[in-house]
Design an enzyme around this catalytic site. Structure first.
Site, PDB file in Angstrom:
ATOM      1  N   ASN A 192      -9.803   5.928   2.196  1.00 28.70           N
ATOM      2  CA  ASN A 192      -8.772   5.418   1.292  1.00 28.70           C
ATOM      3  C   ASN A 192      -8.227   6.504   0.374  1.00 28.70           C
ATOM      4  O   ASN A 192      -7.835   7.554   0.832  1.00 28.70           O
ATOM      5  CB  ASN A 192      -9.303   4.204   0.526  1.00 28.70           C
ATOM      6  CG  ASN A 192      -8.530   2.939   0.879  1.00 28.70           C
ATOM      7  OD1 ASN A 192      -7.320   2.960   1.036  1.00 28.70           O
ATOM      8  ND2 ASN A 192      -9.233   1.837   1.020  1.00 28.70           N
ATOM      9  N   GLU A 235     -11.025  -4.001  12.448  1.00 25.42           N
ATOM     10  CA  GLU A 235     -11.413  -5.237  11.772  1.00 25.42           C
ATOM     11  C   GLU A 235     -11.924  -4.913  10.376  1.00 25.42           C
ATOM     12  O   GLU A 235     -12.942  -4.248  10.216  1.00 25.42           O
ATOM     13  CB  GLU A 235     -12.489  -5.966  12.577  1.00 25.42           C
ATOM     14  CG  GLU A 235     -12.022  -6.362  13.967  1.00 25.42           C
ATOM     15  CD  GLU A 235     -13.176  -6.827  14.843  1.00 25.42           C
ATOM     16  OE1 GLU A 235     -13.926  -7.696  14.395  1.00 25.42           O
ATOM     17  OE2 GLU A 235     -13.306  -6.307  15.957  1.00 25.42           O
ATOM     18  N   ASP A 282      -9.864   1.676  -4.199  1.00 27.08           N
ATOM     19  CA  ASP A 282      -8.895   1.698  -3.105  1.00 27.08           C
ATOM     20  C   ASP A 282      -8.030   2.946  -3.242  1.00 27.08           C
ATOM     21  O   ASP A 282      -8.489   4.056  -3.015  1.00 27.08           O
ATOM     22  CB  ASP A 282      -8.074   0.399  -3.132  1.00 27.08           C
ATOM     23  CG  ASP A 282      -7.365   0.110  -1.820  1.00 27.08           C
ATOM     24  OD1 ASP A 282      -6.974   1.067  -1.134  1.00 27.08           O
ATOM     25  OD2 ASP A 282      -7.173  -1.074  -1.477  1.00 27.08           O
ATOM     26  N   GLU A 300       0.848  -1.214   0.000  1.00 28.37           N
ATOM     27  CA  GLU A 300       0.000   0.000   0.000  1.00 28.37           C
ATOM     28  C   GLU A 300       0.878   1.256   0.000  1.00 28.37           C
ATOM     29  O   GLU A 300       2.098   1.191   0.145  1.00 28.37           O
ATOM     30  CB  GLU A 300      -0.901   0.040   1.245  1.00 28.37           C
ATOM     31  CG  GLU A 300      -2.363  -0.283   0.981  1.00 28.37           C
ATOM     32  CD  GLU A 300      -3.115   0.816   0.233  1.00 28.37           C
ATOM     33  OE1 GLU A 300      -2.491   1.791  -0.209  1.00 28.37           O
ATOM     34  OE2 GLU A 300      -4.334   0.683   0.085  1.00 28.37           O
ATOM     35  N   ASN A 316      -5.247   4.779   8.081  1.00 31.48           N
ATOM     36  CA  ASN A 316      -5.156   4.052   6.820  1.00 31.48           C
ATOM     37  C   ASN A 316      -4.402   4.906   5.806  1.00 31.48           C
ATOM     38  O   ASN A 316      -3.300   5.349   6.077  1.00 31.48           O
ATOM     39  CB  ASN A 316      -6.553   3.644   6.336  1.00 31.48           C
ATOM     40  CG  ASN A 316      -6.508   2.511   5.327  1.00 31.48           C
ATOM     41  OD1 ASN A 316      -5.713   1.590   5.451  1.00 31.48           O
ATOM     42  ND2 ASN A 316      -7.335   2.573   4.306  1.00 31.48           N
TER      43      ASN A 316
END
Length: 298
Positions: free
Chosen positions: A161, A131, A209, A17, A113
């Site tokens: 994202n 989670e 994403d 990522e 993130n």
């Protein structure tokens, strides 16, 4: 125009990522989220280096710090930390905590993130519930500015994202993955304030994403579980190109190379994907160029 997809050497990450192209070092920095690792692909050497961030289980993004050679802002669980790494050593050292989501002694149920520096060097970074399979709108998008407390840009997110900006048109593009949408905002470069949200891309099947933009204002959207990076004109909402990858879980994209005309694509091997899942790829021959990625002022 035909394009070519090639795998980068030694670039495996279980959950790759956060690609960031650094012009000064001619390197692509990215992370392995699950391994708590930083990776650096050296363009000139055609070689990938990796480092474990000491005492950290997750790394979600890596961005060089403006004016500090070998220092990076890294998302580590519920903290943004400043890490020292020379780009080759097997261990990267945490120097200080810049921001945290933790309140007092409570156990943090969220983690940072995707994150990027905006055109003025502010850090915009989102959070998500720890989670992955819990679709709870507990995530937020934050603006982190030097000398300022964390400011909430958006609330009620599931998986915060992809982020990218068009400085010429004062637009900001953002993805909340479970919405399956890319949203365009007006972006005030002086304040970092967003307004006038408008959906410019929606995919019924594949979850968007990571994301980047080219010099003509077209956005490139990675689709997790979709084998594909979509090139989209956000003004017309037209899909201009579907770039197919040899693996399913496409996580993010960034333009790099000496001429900023190579599209680097990170992928994941999340839950038993066959090879070459998890490797990072380069796409050449697209006839497009990206914009220099900003370092963060933090």
């Amino acid at each position: 125009m035909s394009h070519k997809v090639e795998q980068l050497p030694d670039s495996y990450a279980y959950l790759g990522e956060g690609p960031h192209w650094d012009i000064e070092t001619q390197s692509l920095y990215f992370v392995d989220i699950k391994g708590g690792k930083l990776l650096r692909y050296d363009y000139k050497e055609n070689k990938t280096y990796g480092a474990k961030v000491e005492n950290e289980e997750h790394t979600s993004f890596v961005i060089p710090v403006q004016g500090e050679i070998g220092k990076f802002a890294v998302g580590c669980g519920c903290r943004v930390v400043i890490v020292a790494w020379d780009g080759a050593a097997p261990v990267a050292k945490v120097e200080r905590i810049a921001y945290t989501l933790q309140q007092g002694d409570e156990v943090c149920k969220h983690r940072f993130n995707d994150g990027k520096a905006d055109p003025r060097g502010r850090l915009l970074v989102g959070s998500m519930y720890l989670e992955h399979n819990v679709k709870k709108p507990f995530g937020e998008l934050y603006r982190l500015e030097k000398g300022q407390p964390m400011a909430v840009v958006r609330s009620g997110l599931t998986i915060s994202n992809g982020l990218t900006w068009n400085e010429r048109t004062n637009k900001f593009y953002f993805i909340d993955s479970y919405d399956h949408e890319v949203t365009e905002y007006d972006y005030d470069l002086d304040t970092g304030v967003t307004s006038n949200p408008k959906v410019v891309f929606k995919h019924a099947e594949h979850m968007p994403d990571g994301m980047t933009i080219d010099t003509e204002g077209n956005i490139y959207v990675a689709t997790f579980n979709g084998h594909t990076v979509y090139k989209i004109n956000p003004s017309t909402q037209e899909v201009l190109l579907a770039i197919k990858l040899p693996t399913k879980q496409i996580t993010s994209v960034a333009f790099g190379g000496p001429n900023l005309d190579i599209l680097y694509v990170t992928t994941a091997e999340y839950v038993d994907q066959p090879a070459p899942a998890g490797f990072t790829f380069k796409v050449t021959g697209l006839g497009a160029k990206g914009l220099p990625m900003r370092k963060v002022t933090i």
